[in-house]
Design a protein around this motif. Structure first.
Motif, PDB file in Angstrom:
ATOM      1  N   VAL A 110      23.857  -0.249   1.320  1.00  0.00           N
ATOM      2  CA  VAL A 110      24.514  -1.347   0.607  1.00  0.00           C
ATOM      3  C   VAL A 110      25.070  -0.830  -0.730  1.00  0.00           C
ATOM      4  O   VAL A 110      24.309  -0.463  -1.624  1.00  0.00           O
ATOM      5  N   ARG A 170      19.548  -5.776   3.702  1.00  0.00           N
ATOM      6  CA  ARG A 170      20.798  -5.032   3.920  1.00  0.00           C
ATOM      7  C   ARG A 170      22.030  -5.917   3.780  1.00  0.00           C
ATOM      8  O   ARG A 170      23.126  -5.550   4.210  1.00  0.00           O
ATOM      9  N   GLU A 196      25.975  -1.770  -3.766  1.00  0.00           N
ATOM     10  CA  GLU A 196      25.951  -2.914  -4.674  1.00  0.00           C
ATOM     11  C   GLU A 196      26.896  -2.733  -5.858  1.00  0.00           C
ATOM     12  O   GLU A 196      27.671  -3.643  -6.201  1.00  0.00           O
ATOM     13  N   ARG A 203      30.141  -5.012  -6.731  1.00  0.00           N
ATOM     14  CA  ARG A 203      30.198  -5.739  -8.001  1.00  0.00           C
ATOM     15  C   ARG A 203      31.458  -5.373  -8.781  1.00  0.00           C
ATOM     16  O   ARG A 203      32.161  -6.252  -9.305  1.00  0.00           O
ATOM     17  N   ALA A 215      24.530  -7.938   1.174  1.00  0.00           N
ATOM     18  CA  ALA A 215      25.017  -8.213  -0.173  1.00  0.00           C
ATOM     19  C   ALA A 215      25.618  -9.605  -0.184  1.00  0.00           C
ATOM     20  O   ALA A 215      26.381  -9.968   0.723  1.00  0.00           O
ATOM     21  N   ASP A 223      19.372  -0.970   4.557  1.00  0.00           N
ATOM     22  CA  ASP A 223      19.227  -1.283   3.133  1.00  0.00           C
ATOM     23  C   ASP A 223      19.868  -0.225   2.240  1.00  0.00           C
ATOM     24  O   ASP A 223      20.494  -0.540   1.223  1.00  0.00           O
ATOM     25  N   THR A 231      23.183 -12.278   8.276  1.00  0.00           N
ATOM     26  CA  THR A 231      24.423 -12.629   7.589  1.00  0.00           C
ATOM     27  C   THR A 231      24.549 -14.138   7.435  1.00  0.00           C
ATOM     28  O   THR A 231      25.054 -14.641   6.428  1.00  0.00           O
ATOM     29  N   CYS A 259      26.829  -7.628   5.607  1.00  0.00           N
ATOM     30  CA  CYS A 259      25.654  -6.997   6.206  1.00  0.00           C
ATOM     31  C   CYS A 259      25.969  -5.546   6.567  1.00  0.00           C
ATOM     32  O   CYS A 259      26.934  -5.284   7.299  1.00  0.00           O
ATOM     33  N   THR A 315      24.166 -10.320  -5.457  1.00  0.00           N
ATOM     34  CA  THR A 315      22.766 -10.000  -5.207  1.00  0.00           C
ATOM     35  C   THR A 315      22.641  -9.273  -3.876  1.00  0.00           C
ATOM     36  O   THR A 315      23.560  -9.295  -3.050  1.00  0.00           O
ATOM     37  N   VAL A 316      21.513  -8.619  -3.682  1.00  0.00           N
ATOM     38  CA  VAL A 316      21.255  -7.914  -2.430  1.00  0.00           C
ATOM     39  C   VAL A 316      19.947  -8.426  -1.837  1.00  0.00           C
ATOM     40  O   VAL A 316      18.924  -8.465  -2.523  1.00  0.00           O
ATOM     41  N   GLU A 317      20.008  -8.846  -0.596  1.00  0.00           N
ATOM     42  CA  GLU A 317      18.832  -9.316   0.129  1.00  0.00           C
ATOM     43  C   GLU A 317      18.676  -8.451   1.370  1.00  0.00           C
ATOM     44  O   GLU A 317      19.362  -8.652   2.365  1.00  0.00           O
TER      45      GLU A 317
END
Length: 298
Positions: free
Chosen positions: A254, A283, A256, A260, A285, A251, A200, A247, A279-281
């Motif tokens: 999430v 787990r 997304e 959004r 966002a 994965d 995070t 966090c 964006t998502v990296e």
């Protein structure tokens, strides 16, 4: 630091709110050596002063806040950086710790899940002799030594650890020692011990103001499966960039699209907030919004 003598006044007055991380190193930071027995490592990373929950003695992950006063002062000369950091972090007594508030370069604060403050620290270019150790009814009741720190026992049962460039207000001398050891790399940091904290914190690494906190249950989560959240605020190109890091358990959890849609809906037509990206990296966002610089002090 507050000027009454109740149990937690030193920590509440000299030092949790919104969303942040650690206390950065200062220019007087000193070379190697262990934190409890000599000069500390003088880490310049925002997470360098945040101990693992076990080391700090909390019941689990805790809230951390960090304000890089020096960087904010440089990026936004039109604002009172120290006051902004104090206000955003709820650390209204940080400037009372030192004779010259302009010498403060960073402020850090940690709080347990119960809301009890664990420590407030300031770092900067000040000398130990510039740190105020008496606050009217909160008088020094004696001193001891913890490594390179002189620890003042205060009348409200808290302590203040002092050395050149650093002052740590805490509930006991062991906390001063723990913070110093983590700063020197002699004890596990928060990021070492809690992967979610590290993940995070990563998108917020360069933020001038940072807050990170655990999410205790789905009942208090903004989204199902949210387990850790953070927020960073950075001044760049005359604007305020706000980054939220969320966090999740893994994965796959999430949401997304939901994130959004919710953020787009809240910023649509707004004159004070513009959605830049979601964006998502792994787990985590990451939501980035820009706002007018005037919002920093608002």
């Amino acid at each position: 630091m507050t000027e009454t003598s109740t149990r937690r006044d030193v920590l509440r007055g000299v030092g949790v709110a919104v969303t942040g991380v650690a206390v950065a190193g200062c220019s007087t930071g000193g070379g190697s050596g262990d934190g409890s027995g000599g000069s500390d490592g003088g880490g310049e990373q925002s997470g360098a002063w945040f101990p693992s929950p076990d080391a700090l003695g909390t019941s689990g992950p805790y809230r951390s806040q960090y304000g890089d006063v020096a960087a904010l002062r440089s990026a936004a000369s039109s604002v009172d950086a120290t006051s902004v950091v104090e206000g955003r972090m709820g650390a209204s007594a940080a400037t009372r710790l030192v004779s010259d508030p302009s010498s403060i370069e960073a402020v850090g604060r940690a709080a347990a899940s119960s809301g009890t403050d664990q420590f407030l620290a300031v770092a900067g270019t000040f000398a130990a002799s510039d740190v105020r150790t008496s606050f009217e009814s909160v008088e020094t009741q004696g001193t001891t030594t913890v490594g390179s720190y002189t620890v003042h026992r205060l009348g409200n049962e808290n302590v203040l650890g002092v050395r050149d460039g650093v002052a740590i207000a805490a509930s006991d001398a062991d906390t001063v020692r723990t913070v110093a050891d983590v700063r020197a790399g002699e004890a596990d940091s928060y990021a070492d011990a809690v992967p979610m904290y590290a993940e995070t914190a990563a998108p917020l690494a360069d933020a001038h103001l940072q807050t990170l906190r655990p999410v205790r249950s789905n009942a208090t989560a903004t989204f199902e499966g949210l387990r850790f959240r953070g927020r960073g605020m950075t001044v760049a190109d005359g604007e305020l960039r706000v980054v939220a890091a969320l966090c999740f358990e893994d994965d796959a959890s999430v949401p997304e699209s939901e994130i959004r849609n919710r953020v787009s809906s809240s910023t649509e037509g707004s004159e004070s907030s513009t959605l830049e990206s979601v964006t998502v990296e792994g787990r985590v966002a990451v939501v980035t919004v820009t706002q007018p610089l005037s919002r920093l002090s608002g």
